[in-house]
Design a protein around this motif. Sequence first.
Motif, PDB file in Angstrom:
ATOM      1  N   ALA A   1      41.190  43.835  51.053  1.00  0.00           N
ATOM      2  CA  ALA A   1      40.795  42.704  49.966  1.00  0.00           C
ATOM      3  C   ALA A   1      41.038  43.023  48.649  1.00  0.00           C
ATOM      4  O   ALA A   1      41.455  42.191  47.753  1.00  0.00           O
ATOM      5  N   ARG A   2      41.141  44.281  48.016  1.00  0.00           N
ATOM      6  CA  ARG A   2      41.486  44.565  46.516  1.00  0.00           C
ATOM      7  C   ARG A   2      42.839  44.371  46.446  1.00  0.00           C
ATOM      8  O   ARG A   2      43.387  43.823  45.310  1.00  0.00           O
ATOM      9  N   SER A   3      43.712  44.678  47.406  1.00  0.00           N
ATOM     10  CA  SER A   3      45.100  44.340  47.262  1.00  0.00           C
ATOM     11  C   SER A   3      45.331  42.848  47.365  1.00  0.00           C
ATOM     12  O   SER A   3      46.635  42.714  46.687  1.00  0.00           O
ATOM     13  N   CYS A   4      44.596  41.952  47.867  1.00  0.00           N
ATOM     14  CA  CYS A   4      44.777  40.505  47.616  1.00  0.00           C
ATOM     15  C   CYS A   4      43.935  40.224  46.305  1.00  0.00           C
ATOM     16  O   CYS A   4      44.009  38.882  45.870  1.00  0.00           O
ATOM     17  N   GLY A   5      43.695  40.834  45.425  1.00  0.00           N
ATOM     18  CA  GLY A   5      42.970  40.474  44.191  1.00  0.00           C
ATOM     19  C   GLY A   5      41.504  40.111  44.039  1.00  0.00           C
ATOM     20  O   GLY A   5      40.940  39.471  43.522  1.00  0.00           O
ATOM     21  N   MET A   6      41.022  40.400  45.486  1.00  0.00           N
ATOM     22  CA  MET A   6      39.643  40.223  45.691  1.00  0.00           C
ATOM     23  C   MET A   6      38.686  41.215  45.066  1.00  0.00           C
ATOM     24  O   MET A   6      38.996  42.441  44.896  1.00  0.00           O
TER      25      MET A   6
ATOM     26  N   ARG B   1      39.171  34.034  42.772  1.00  0.00           N
ATOM     27  CA  ARG B   1      39.350  32.656  42.227  1.00  0.00           C
ATOM     28  C   ARG B   1      40.499  32.386  41.327  1.00  0.00           C
ATOM     29  O   ARG B   1      40.666  33.342  40.313  1.00  0.00           O
ATOM     30  N   ALA B   2      41.164  31.364  41.425  1.00  0.00           N
ATOM     31  CA  ALA B   2      42.281  31.350  40.509  1.00  0.00           C
ATOM     32  C   ALA B   2      41.723  30.893  39.101  1.00  0.00           C
ATOM     33  O   ALA B   2      40.630  30.359  38.938  1.00  0.00           O
ATOM     34  N   PRO B   3      42.426  31.369  38.127  1.00  0.00           N
ATOM     35  CA  PRO B   3      42.152  31.256  36.788  1.00  0.00           C
ATOM     36  C   PRO B   3      41.779  29.729  36.424  1.00  0.00           C
ATOM     37  O   PRO B   3      42.559  28.685  37.026  1.00  0.00           O
ATOM     38  N   GLY B   4      40.626  29.276  35.948  1.00  0.00           N
ATOM     39  CA  GLY B   4      40.397  27.902  35.649  1.00  0.00           C
ATOM     40  C   GLY B   4      39.786  27.078  36.904  1.00  0.00           C
ATOM     41  O   GLY B   4      39.539  25.886  36.731  1.00  0.00           O
ATOM     42  N   ALA B   5      39.781  27.695  37.975  1.00  0.00           N
ATOM     43  CA  ALA B   5      39.330  27.182  39.072  1.00  0.00           C
ATOM     44  C   ALA B   5      37.760  26.989  39.300  1.00  0.00           C
ATOM     45  O   ALA B   5      37.119  27.645  38.357  1.00  0.00           O
TER      46      ALA B   5
END
Length: 180
Positions: free
Chosen positions: A151-156, A172-176
């Motif tokens: 999960a961390r490797s996926c940016g979570m 979450r995508a920036p600004g989402a």
Amino acid sequence: MTLRAEPIAARRLLLEPLRTGHAEPMAAVLADPALYTRIGGAPPTRADLRRRYTAMLAGPPDPNEAWLNWIITAPEPAGTVQATVRTAPDAAAPGHDHPSAALAWVVGTPWQGRGLASEAARAMADWPARNGVRCLTAAIAPGHLPSERVARSCGMAPTAEHQQGERIWRRRAPGAHPCR
């Protein structure tokens, strides 16, 4: 929802869209009872997987949901990744939807410890993001360090939320919009 799984190439592996013909090789990949110590259940038979894959390929009954399933091939089948994409309407902006995806992965015991789950999950996580999905989640058993690393490797990052005893991880995508 019109998303459909398509082949995704990564450095060491290919994510192949699920087919019922994957049942036979995947029964061998998923045969180790140790895979089920945290998630429960028992190794599926070929017939079990054929029935399960047929149902998955038929799609969900909810038109606001899509089931995307891939077999990790490296070069032989080594596991699965999946994304359940849901679209929720935006009450503040009628006509705008907010898709989110719940991700999951499993790699057969002989292929664990090689970084394949991380590579496959990253490739899968990037695909829905390129297709308009702005929020990704995963439900991980507390203390399951290999899945936490994936999960961390996926940016979570872990949240304070829990679902059926598992901690929710989120990207979450920036600004989402805030996602659930």
